[in-house]
Motif scaffolding. Structure first.
Motif, mmCIF file in Angstrom:
data_model
loop_
_atom_site.group_PDB
_atom_site.id
_atom_site.type_symbol
_atom_site.label_atom_id
_atom_site.label_comp_id
_atom_site.label_asym_id
_atom_site.label_seq_id
_atom_site.Cartn_x
_atom_site.Cartn_y
_atom_site.Cartn_z
ATOM 1 N N ARG A 1 -6.938 1.632 -5.651
ATOM 2 C CA ARG A 1 -8.289 1.122 -5.459
ATOM 3 C C ARG A 1 -8.298 0.183 -4.253
ATOM 4 N NH1 ARG A 1 -9.790 -0.294 -11.794
ATOM 5 N NH2 ARG A 1 -9.334 1.798 -12.633
ATOM 6 N N ALA A 2 -8.743 0.692 -3.114
ATOM 7 C CA ALA A 2 -8.639 -0.035 -1.844
ATOM 8 C C ALA A 2 -9.449 -1.325 -1.856
ATOM 9 C CB ALA A 2 -9.080 0.860 -0.690
ATOM 10 N N ARG A 3 -10.662 -1.269 -2.397
ATOM 11 C CA ARG A 3 -11.485 -2.478 -2.408
ATOM 12 C C ARG A 3 -10.865 -3.571 -3.265
ATOM 13 N NH1 ARG A 3 -17.844 -0.507 -2.787
ATOM 14 N NH2 ARG A 3 -17.881 0.606 -0.780
ATOM 15 N N LEU A 4 -10.341 -3.181 -4.400
ATOM 16 C CA LEU A 4 -9.679 -4.164 -5.249
ATOM 17 C C LEU A 4 -8.458 -4.751 -4.545
ATOM 18 C CD1 LEU A 4 -9.724 -2.763 -8.907
ATOM 19 C CD2 LEU A 4 -10.819 -4.838 -8.035
ATOM 20 N N GLY B 1 -5.127 -3.188 -8.009
ATOM 21 C CA GLY B 1 -5.279 -2.565 -6.693
ATOM 22 C C GLY B 1 -4.150 -1.629 -6.328
ATOM 23 N N LYS C 1 -7.926 -5.127 -1.315
ATOM 24 C CA LYS C 1 -8.332 -6.083 -0.286
ATOM 25 C C LYS C 1 -8.866 -7.376 -0.901
ATOM 26 C CE LYS C 1 -9.332 -2.642 3.277
ATOM 27 N NZ LYS C 1 -10.356 -2.018 4.155
ATOM 28 N N SER C 2 -9.584 -7.226 -1.996
ATOM 29 C CA SER C 2 -10.070 -8.430 -2.680
ATOM 30 C C SER C 2 -8.910 -9.263 -3.211
ATOM 31 C CB SER C 2 -11.001 -8.035 -3.830
ATOM 32 O OG SER C 2 -12.136 -7.357 -3.350
ATOM 33 N N ARG D 1 0.806 -1.219 0.000
ATOM 34 C CA ARG D 1 0.000 0.000 0.000
ATOM 35 C C ARG D 1 0.843 1.276 0.000
ATOM 36 N NH1 ARG D 1 -4.234 -0.479 4.719
ATOM 37 N NH2 ARG D 1 -2.333 -1.061 5.872
#
Length: 655
Positions: free
Chosen positions: A430-433, A426, A435-436, A374
């Motif tokens: 893109r935080a959701r991507l 990600g 984490k996915s 990150r």
């Protein structure tokens, strides 16, 4: 350096205790599923039955109820099994229950230790990895001592982790030493293999001054020696007659410590060749056909983690963090190298001792990789790289035998590809991507070991059974070369081999433990009627390989002559003579193979594995029986002319 783990004292989120509970529940399910269908390692199960009949047999760990010869390990793990059968009765579930409980406890304690070092998320990952490690699952469903050993050394690591946080850590360091000493009473010098990592971690990461650290380590050394050797000393001082310590050359526990269970395992002297169980010794042993599917799944990832931590600069870590990396990384490297280069007997299930360190390094490493991912910079690519190499290695292991559940490898590869794509996207913020992608990556790297563990638990199939439990396909379980039961040329031990790489049913079921055949039951009934009141109504040549079934499936007092594989000098010819002259010996059953059958006298083929020491003792006993006892006509007890060879050595029976 940017912090990569939440503070040790941070308040756990509501879901985190539930997550730990779920991991422990999954572990319990895998370890307990169907364990009542097997005796595990019948050698130890028969000993548990014998040990429950007298205090001396209990204290020494005697294989037989008379106390002639012990098992070839210290008895601490068996003590717990005896206590279990005292509560639940002597049955398969009661014998195996303590190992399953110890396995779940080790998962829980690993979480607590890693949480104090690297935070909750790393701890949950570590616990999950340990719970799902294939070799850990199969050994926790067995009654070999390795499960208790792992629990004790993980508990010791937990104590050491507390020591890193205190300026007055003497008590914690001493507790860790005591627990390692208990591990010594479980599997002798193997427990001490964690000591280099423990000592280095406390010396480099302890908060006390160097003088206090030196004093603490000195006190711990005293505690370690006392807790390790008190049983050995008592067995030496115990007045004769006393049981012969199985696996030793002279009947003493001292010889067992430094011989068969000590340097013999490292250098091969007295320990027998280990290549047939775990492949040839060498740097890449953990990646070979026998061991790769048991423990190696996450080793490439662990190597990447340790290299990245070194490259990032361990000197910039605060003391507690540094101590944790030295403890768990040192544990993994030191024990991994010891197992890789061991020349003696090396069973695949020994590698379960690596699983806690694999879990800790994986958990802490993935948390670190996630934080780096990150952040801007090249090291942010370590997370996708870690997923890629782990999935690639899993597919390589699965590809060795695509006839056995290849779907797991293909599924992991598919998940891995999707995870890499999502992780790449990600990184663009893109935080959701992101984490996915992390979730998909975790699923991909754990899918194949989880599948192997689950299949082993549900099917109940595990290599050579309780003697040498393994997960995965049968190919490679016995090593190269033809495999069969047979006798080595010196008359001692047991030769094994396969011609097609697969375990024969006789081998996979383990030595002894199966129900007695109709002919064997007739023999038991005959001996009970003729000599049931004697001290030794029946002695069986061939050790546990021949005697376990009789001990487990009858109430007759049976002696398995020669210890585990028949090579121990117990009972000696002098002891046999004394029993015969005093009228205490009834019958002797000759034979060195499973079930009391005489082994073939041809030489073992090239590449076969010889279990246990040979020697003159076995042939001396057989010669004594043939000279001093009389063959019993099979018609007298209902046997066949080409079956079991029973000899009468006293006034009982048809002489």
């Amino acid at each position: 350096m940017t912090a990569v783990a939440e503070p040790v004292g941070s308040r756990a989120r509501r879901w985190e205790p539930w997550a730990l509970g779920a991991i422990c529940a999954v572990a319990a399910l895998l370890y307990l599923w169907g364990i009542g269908s097997s005796w595990g390692n019948s050698y130890y199960s028969a000993a548990v039955k014998s040990m429950s009949q007298s205090f001396e047999a209990f204290f020494f760990g005697s294989f037989d109820p008379v106390g002639v010869v012990t098992v070839d390990k210290p008895p601490m793990a068996l003590w717990l099994q005896v206590l279990s059968v005292e509560v639940f009765g002597f049955n398969r579930f009661a014998v195996l229950l303590p190992q399953a409980a110890a396995g779940v406890a080790a998962v829980f304690l690993l979480h607590r230790a890693v949480r104090r070092w690297a935070g909750e998320h790393a701890a949950l990952l570590a616990a999950l990895v340990l719970a799902l490690s294939p070799i850990t699952v199969v050994i926790n469903r067995d009654n070999n001592p390795d499960t208790l050993l792992v629990l004790l050394v993980v508990a010791a690591a937990c104590a050491m982790t507390r020591a890193f946080e205190s300026r007055r850590a003497t008590g914690w360091v001493a507790l860790a030493a005591f627990l390692v000493g208990c591990g010594f009473l479980t599997k002798m010098l193997q427990a001490w293999m964690v000591l280099p990592a423990f000592i280095a971690a406390y010396w480099l990461g302890g908060r006390a001054g160097w003088a206090r650290r030196l004093l603490d380590l000195g006190i711990a050394a005293v505690v370690l020696l006392v807790s390790s050797f008190w049983w050995v000393a008592v067995t030496a001082l115990w007045p004769s007659p006393k049981p012969f310590i199985g696996g030793s050359e002279d009947g003493s526990a001292w010889d067992l410590v430094f011989g068969y269970n000590g340097f013999g395992r490292i250098f091969g002297a007295g320990g027998g060749p280990g290549g047939g169980f775990s492949g040839s010794a060498g740097l890449l042993r953990m990646a070979n056909e026998q061991l790769a599917g048991q423990i190696s799944w996450l080793l490439p990832l662990c190597a990447l983690v340790l290299v990245s931590v070194l490259a990032a600069g361990i000197r910039r870590l605060e003391r507690a963090r540094l101590a944790g990396w030295v403890l768990w990384g040192g544990w993994l490297v030191v024990i991994g190298l010891m197992f890789s280069f061991a020349q003696g007997i090396m069973h695949p299930y020994y590698t379960t001792m690596l699983a806690p360190a694999v879990g800790a390094v994986t958990g802490a490493g993935l948390v670190r990789f996630w934080h780096w991912y990150r952040e801007p910079g090249a090291r942010g690519w370590l997370l996708p790289i870690g997923v890629a190499i782990t999935v690639a290695w899993a597919m390589a292991v699965v590809a060795r035998d695509l006839s056995w559940h290849a779907w797991a490898g293909y599924s992991a590869a598919g998940l891995g590809i999707v995870a890499l794509v999502v992780l790449l996207l990600g990184r663009r913020g893109r935080a959701r991507l992101a984490k996915s992608g992390l979730a998909l990556g975790l699923a991909a790297i754990l899918l194949v070991p989880t599948a192997w563990s689950s299949i082993a638990a549900v099917s109940g199939e595990s290599g050579m059974g309780g003697t040498n439990p393994m997960a995965g396909p049968e190919t490679g379980m016995g090593g190269p070369g033809p495999m069969r039961f047979g006798a080595p040329p010196d008359g001692g031990g047991l030769a094994l081999g396969t011609s097609d790489g697969r375990m024969p049913e006789l081998v996979r079921s383990g030595p002894g433990g199966a129900s007695l055949s109709a002919e064997q039951r007739k023999l038991v009934d005959y001996v009970r009627a003729q000599a049931g009141e004697l001290t030794v109504p029946l002695a069986i040549e061939g050790g546990s390989m021949a005697a376990s079934s009789y001990l487990l499936n009858s109430d007759l007092t049976v002696i398995g002559m020669g210890g585990f594989s028949g090579g121990d000098d117990a009972p000696s010819v002098a002891q046999l003579t004394e029993w015969e002259q005093s009228g205490e010996l009834g019958f002797v059953l000759l034979g060195g193979g499973p079930g009391g059958m005489r082994s073939p006298d041809d030489r073992q083929p090239p590449g076969a594995v010889v279990i246990g020491p040979g020697g003159q003792a076995r042939s001396d006993r057989q010669e004594w029986v043939e000279q001093n006892c009389t063959p019993v006509d099979p018609a007298a007890w209902g046997g066949s002319a080409d079956g079991l060879e029973l000899y009468s050595c006293g006034s009982a029976g048809d002489r």
